[in-house]
Design an enzyme around this catalytic site. Structure first.
Site, short mmCIF file in Angstrom:
data_model
loop_
_atom_site.label_atom_id
_atom_site.label_comp_id
_atom_site.label_asym_id
_atom_site.label_seq_id
_atom_site.Cartn_x
_atom_site.Cartn_y
_atom_site.Cartn_z
CG HIS A 128 -44.16 14.79 65.28
ND1 HIS A 128 -43.53 13.58 65.00
CD2 HIS A 128 -44.34 14.77 66.62
CE1 HIS A 128 -43.36 12.89 66.10
NE2 HIS A 128 -43.84 13.59 67.11
CG ASP A 158 -41.96 12.80 62.09
OD1 ASP A 158 -41.99 14.04 62.19
OD2 ASP A 158 -42.30 12.04 63.01
CB SER A 229 -41.67 12.43 69.36
OG SER A 229 -42.87 11.71 69.39
#
Length: 486
Positions: A128, A158, A229
């Site tokens: 993402h 992901d 992230s």
């Protein structure tokens, strides 16, 4: 005799107070971990990732509310052309494919983290972080900056792999997730809100946390915020045990619960991405549900375990193997299936084309079957029509999505055709329809295929009601759907 009354006060002799002895306190500096050496060791292999995506803003009339919204987000607003009264508006110019005008287009920017998994320039991060980005820039701790190529990404887990033109990069050691313990200290390095190489620490709160995805996640209380992230989660030995990926939040910021992708699973995905740019997974072609305690007792299963088959893909591996609606798969390739998500994960982790033995509980007895798995459709490739994706066209106005019945389902229901209702909302829900109902006819026209159903709906006049013959269980009844919103 005269005398005087003498009052004598007896004074008690107090013992001498001993000198105060300092109370021994534990050396807390030894009880708590010191992450400084770990940061020096692991920090150089962690990278900062910046992405940009061109925002498509039409060079045409934009209403004033939209223009104001764009201004608030710092997006340049194109000048508004005025057309003189009575004049014919001129068409907007269409730029050539190589028009430099795109270079001045507004950009949507993103931040993330990553870490080196190959000394020759391979970097791992979250999918993402880089998904749909037009440009990805990777910055090392020594301030060197590289334009990265997205080798491949996998939305289902992901995970993404990038490549930069660099060599002799520092590497992180991969840890053994199986040895990770709840309560163990872990540390994260990343770029929250763009603050490069920020270190946060905490403990493992839970292992194999089921979020419904293909992978069970590691839950921690390590502070993770936007920009973290894709960064590594490390144990005290300096080994990567996970990729920081998600948080649970009601405010948009960190609230004490964060999740990381187990590194062993992530590396399996990364290896496929590096080899071919995509991930191949197996598919059984069924839609499993969990078995409730009531259902387990009712069918004689004993305890709520296994994956209850609620839908079978026509001509898929499950149907070819002989699976039927209502079957409960209790073992897949010798591995126990406790719940529906286990079946999905086991099938996805198996190479397409593999013959897999299944143990099935059917009508009070166990049965052994063998299925040859197909390939799960890729994230970016639409599934075959009328095979994997429920139909919405035409039926959407009535709040319906439907799918065709497989041959096994038709035999089970003892019907020649019909469409299974997958979702019922709006007019369909108000009419009492539910998922699992079977449509046999629409406006007196028999429906066996989605194409026939769409043709019947196309003949319904605007504002008129839709009448259908619907089978629920063993009972068929007519239902009238009235048009309208909601």
């Amino acid at each position: 005799m005269s005398g005087s009354l003498g009052v004598y006060a007896q004074t008690a002799t107090k013992p001498a107070t001993p000198a105060a002895v300092p109370v021994a306190t534990p050396d807390l500096t030894r009880a708590l971990p010191d992450f400084s050496a770990l940061v020096e060791q692991a920090g150089p292999a962690v990278v900062n990732i910046r992405t940009s995506e061109k925002v498509k803003v039409a060079n045409a009339q934009v209403d004033e509310q939209m223009r104001e919204l764009l201004r608030r987000f710092g997006i340049p607003v194109p000048p508004q052309r005025r057309t003189p009264p009575g004049a014919t508006p001129a068409p907007a110019p269409v730029p050539a494919p190589d028009d430099d005008e795109d270079d001045d287009a507004p950009q949507r920017r993103g931040l993330g983290s990553g870490f080196v998994i190959g000394a020759d320039g391979f970097v791992m991060t979250n999918a993402h972080v880089v998904d749909d980005a037009d440009e990805v820039m990777v910055t090392l701790t020594d301030k060197r900056e590289f334009k990265a190529k997205v080798v491949g990404l996998d939305r289902r887990t992901d995970v993404a792999v990038l490549k930069i033109e660099a060599s002799n990069l520092p590497l992180l050691r991969m840890g053994d997730v199986g040895k990770l313990k709840v309560g163990e200290w872990v540390m994260a390095i990343g770029s929250p809100f763009g603050f490069d190489n920020t270190v946060t620490a905490g403990i493992v709160s839970a292992k194999a946390r089921d979020t419904g995805d293909l992978l069970p996640l590691i839950q921690t209380d390590v502070a993770i915020n936007p920009g973290n992230s894709g960064g590594p989660l490390l144990n005290l030995r300096g080994e990567v045990v996970g990729i920081n990926s998600q948080i649970y939040s009601q405010s948009g910021g960190f609230m004490g619960i964060s999740f990381a992708i187990p590194i062993d699973e992530a590396m399996r995905v990364a290896d496929q991405l590096r080899a071919s740019g995509r991930v191949t997974r197996g598919m059984l072609g069924v839609y499993p549900d969990d078995v409730s305690k009531e259902v387990a007792e009712a069918i004689g299963l004993g305890k709520p375990q296994g994956a209850l088959i609620s839908r079978i893909t026509p001509a898929g591996p499950g149907e070819k193997a002989g699976l039927q609606l209502g079957d409960v798969i209790t073992k897949f390739d010798g591995k126990t299936v406790e719940k529906a998500v286990d079946l999905r994960r086991l099938a996805a982790a198996t190479k397409p084309g593999t013959k897999v033995p299944l143990q099935v509980f059917r009508r009070g007895a166990y049965k052994d079957l063998v299925a040859t798995l197909d390939a799960l459709p890729d994230d970016r490739t639409p599934a075959a029509p009328e095979a994997e994706t429920p139909a919405a066209t035409g039926a959407q106005a009535w709040g319906l999505t439907v799918s065709e019945l497989s041959e096994a389902q038709r035999k089970e229901l003892k019907v020649d055709g019909g469409l299974r209702i997958d979702t019922a909302e709006g007019p369909a829900a108000r009419a009492g329809l539910k998922a699992g109902d079977v449509i046999l006819s629409a406006n007196n026209a028999e429906v066996k295929t989605i194409k026939q159903f769409q043709a019947a709906l196309a003949k319904v006049e605007k504002g008129k009601s839709l009448q259908m013959l619907v089978l629920r269980g063993e009972v068929a009844t007519y239902v009238v759907l009235k048009p309208g919103k909601g």
